[in-house]
Design an enzyme around this catalytic site. Structure first.
Site, short mmCIF file in Angstrom:
data_model
loop_
_atom_site.label_atom_id
_atom_site.label_comp_id
_atom_site.label_asym_id
_atom_site.label_seq_id
_atom_site.Cartn_x
_atom_site.Cartn_y
_atom_site.Cartn_z
N ARG A 109 -5.86 0.91 5.22
CA ARG A 109 -5.95 0.53 3.79
C ARG A 109 -7.40 0.72 3.36
O ARG A 109 -8.30 0.06 3.91
CB ARG A 109 -5.51 -0.92 3.58
CG ARG A 109 -5.87 -1.46 2.21
CD ARG A 109 -5.21 -2.79 1.89
NE ARG A 109 -3.80 -2.61 1.60
CZ ARG A 109 -3.02 -3.52 1.02
NH1 ARG A 109 -3.52 -4.70 0.70
NH2 ARG A 109 -1.76 -3.28 0.79
N HIS A 136 0.22 3.99 -3.00
CA HIS A 136 0.68 2.94 -2.08
C HIS A 136 2.05 3.38 -1.55
O HIS A 136 3.08 2.77 -1.84
CB HIS A 136 0.76 1.60 -2.81
CG HIS A 136 0.83 0.40 -1.90
ND1 HIS A 136 0.84 0.49 -0.52
CD2 HIS A 136 0.91 -0.93 -2.19
CE1 HIS A 136 0.91 -0.73 -0.01
NE2 HIS A 136 0.94 -1.61 -0.99
N GLN A 139 4.62 1.03 0.32
CA GLN A 139 5.29 0.10 -0.59
C GLN A 139 6.51 0.75 -1.22
O GLN A 139 7.57 0.13 -1.36
CB GLN A 139 4.31 -0.35 -1.67
CG GLN A 139 4.89 -1.33 -2.67
CD GLN A 139 5.20 -2.68 -2.07
OE1 GLN A 139 4.35 -3.29 -1.45
NE2 GLN A 139 6.42 -3.16 -2.24
N ASP A 232 3.28 -4.10 -11.84
CA ASP A 232 2.27 -4.42 -10.83
C ASP A 232 1.15 -5.17 -11.55
O ASP A 232 1.08 -5.17 -12.79
CB ASP A 232 1.76 -3.12 -10.18
CG ASP A 232 0.72 -3.36 -9.09
OD1 ASP A 232 0.71 -4.45 -8.49
OD2 ASP A 232 -0.11 -2.44 -8.84
N CYS A 272 5.51 -5.27 -6.36
CA CYS A 272 5.04 -5.15 -4.98
C CYS A 272 4.43 -6.44 -4.47
O CYS A 272 4.33 -6.63 -3.26
CB CYS A 272 4.08 -3.99 -4.85
SG CYS A 272 2.50 -4.23 -5.71
N ARG A 300 9.24 -4.09 3.53
CA ARG A 300 8.01 -3.49 4.05
C ARG A 300 8.12 -3.36 5.57
O ARG A 300 7.74 -2.35 6.15
CB ARG A 300 6.79 -4.35 3.68
CG ARG A 300 6.45 -4.40 2.21
CD ARG A 300 6.00 -3.07 1.65
NE ARG A 300 4.83 -2.53 2.35
CZ ARG A 300 3.56 -2.87 2.10
NH1 ARG A 300 3.29 -3.75 1.13
NH2 ARG A 300 2.56 -2.31 2.77
N1 NVA Z 1 -2.35 -2.18 -7.52
C1 NVA Z 1 -2.59 -3.25 -6.58
C2 NVA Z 1 -1.54 -3.27 -5.52
C3 NVA Z 1 -1.65 -4.41 -4.54
C4 NVA Z 1 -0.62 -4.38 -3.46
C5 NVA Z 1 -3.99 -3.11 -5.97
O1 NVA Z 1 -4.37 -2.00 -5.62
O2 NVA Z 1 -4.68 -4.12 -5.86
N1 CP Z 2 2.24 -5.38 -1.69
C1 CP Z 2 1.19 -5.39 -0.85
O1 CP Z 2 0.72 -4.35 -0.36
O2 CP Z 2 0.78 -6.62 -0.52
P1 CP Z 2 -0.54 -7.00 0.30
O3 CP Z 2 -1.71 -6.58 -0.53
O4 CP Z 2 -0.43 -8.48 0.51
O5 CP Z 2 -0.51 -6.24 1.60
#
Ligand code: NVA
Ligand code: CP
Length: 340
Positions: A109, A136, A139, A232, A272, A300
């Site tokens: 990540r 993502h 997801q 989201d 998500c 997931r």
């Molecule tokens: N769009 C959000 C998704 C979190 C799972 C982010 O990147 O923070």
């Molecule tokens: N949806 C998601 O990726 O959650 P986290 O940021 O908690 O991993």
């Protein structure tokens, strides 16, 4: 360097339509029999350890990867934000060259997608995008699995995404949705819509699958009769300084009761998570009968297990029964012992 057979999952379109369907079918099989596929166990010929690296925080991604890796006979080496020197004290390229000699898969990540590309280009073990600024994709495998469970076939369904339509989730809904043959409608304010190259890639994929793409700032146009409604957070990780402006900017794209009244009566709702009730989604919608967000979150685990097993199989590093052999090579001759 990447071997010719190493497969990575850096963005949604890295899986062809047939491959995405194969991963989702494997996820359904593995959800019913959670310990039936063991690519990381010694007898599965895989190395046990999977590196799971976080440059941004996480709850679901961390827990689902760690649990899934353990379920499949492996060991998750979790590296938290600030614990590794990737990209500041050591190049991504050099990091990949070290990790590929020790682990069976690299899950990462991070921010820039280009980092994931550099990691993959220098790794002969699969690299998986566990969220970056642009996509993502893990997801979306979970989301599509949840929709498939609730609706049956994915192809032909219409899916509306409302809110920050320039973020990683919007891009992934677009690319993964059309890969599944869905009619994807993305809606957000001007200036917060998907980039032209993402839209072009989605249109190209939609032409192959019979899906379609609609990008609009008119939320009603996106919502009209939609089978799936998704949103989201309006403030993604790294955008915290813009929070106040963003809270006003996306207000008319909230998935609330009025929005849901415009969708199909049996529409399902995705998010998500983490969710901010009263902003991008109302409490009544996320906690109501049309919400499938908890199945989505659980998936997931199942979707990523299937993805990891599928990538190991397709890369010739393990054999998953029931999947077609790796083309041009004998999967059995191409196990970890002979490959590394
Ligand atoms: N769009 C959000 C998704 C979190 C799972 C982010 O990147 O923070
Ligand atoms: N949806 C998601 O990726 O959650 P986290 O940021 O908690 O991993």
């Amino acid at each position: 360097m990447s071997t010719s057979t190493t497969r990575h999952f850096l963005k949604d379109t890295d899986l062809s339509p047939a491959e995405q369907a194969e991963v989702l079918d494997l996820a359904i099989r593995m959800k019913a029999a959670p310990y039936s596929v063991q690519p990381f166990a010694a007898e599965g010929n895989g190395r046990k350890t999977v590196a799971v690296i976080f440059d941004k925080t996480s709850t679901r991604t961390r827990v689902s990867f760690a649990t899934g890796i353990a379920d499949m006979g492996g060991n998750a080496l979790i590296i938290n934000p600030g614990e590794a020197q990737i990209g500041h004290k050591e190049s991504v390229e050099d990091t990949a060259k070290v990790l590929e000699r020790m682990v069976s898969t690299i899950v990462w990540r991070t921010g820039a997608h280009s980092g994931l590309v550099a990691m993959a280009e220098n790794s002969k073990v699969p690299v998986i995008n566990a969220l970056c600024d642009d996509y993502h994709p893990c997801q979306l495998l979970a989301d599509l699995l949840a929709v498939k469970e609730h609706k049956g076939e994915l192809a032909g369904l219409s899916m509306a995404y409302l809110g920050d339509a320039a973020n990683n989730m919007a891009n992934s809904y677009l690319l993964a949705g059309v890969t599944a043959g869905m009619h994807v409608r993305i809606s957000g304010p001007e200036g917060y819509l998907p980039a032209a190259e993402i839209v072009a890639a989605a249109e190209q994929r939609a032409a192959e699958t019979g899906g379609s793409v609609l990008i609009t700032s008119d939320a009603a146009e996106a919502l009209k009769g939609a089978d799936v409604v998704a949103t989201d957070t309006w403030v993604s990780m790294g955008q915290e300084a813009e929070k106040d402006a963003r809270m006003k900017l996306f207000r008319e794209y909230s998935v609330d009761e009025a929005a849901m009244a415009q969708a199909a009566p049996d529409a399902v709702v995705l998010h998500c998570l983490p969710a901010y009730r009263g902003y991008e989604i109302s409490a009544g919608v996320i906690d109501g009968p049309q919400s499938i967000v908890w199945d989505e979150a659980e998936n997931r685990l199942h979707a990523q297990k299937a993805l990891m097993a599928w990538l190991m199989h397709r890369s010739g590093l393990a054999v998953v029964e029931g999947l077609s052999p790796v083309e041009g090579t004998s999967a059995l001759e191409n196990t970890v012992e002979s490959t590394f």
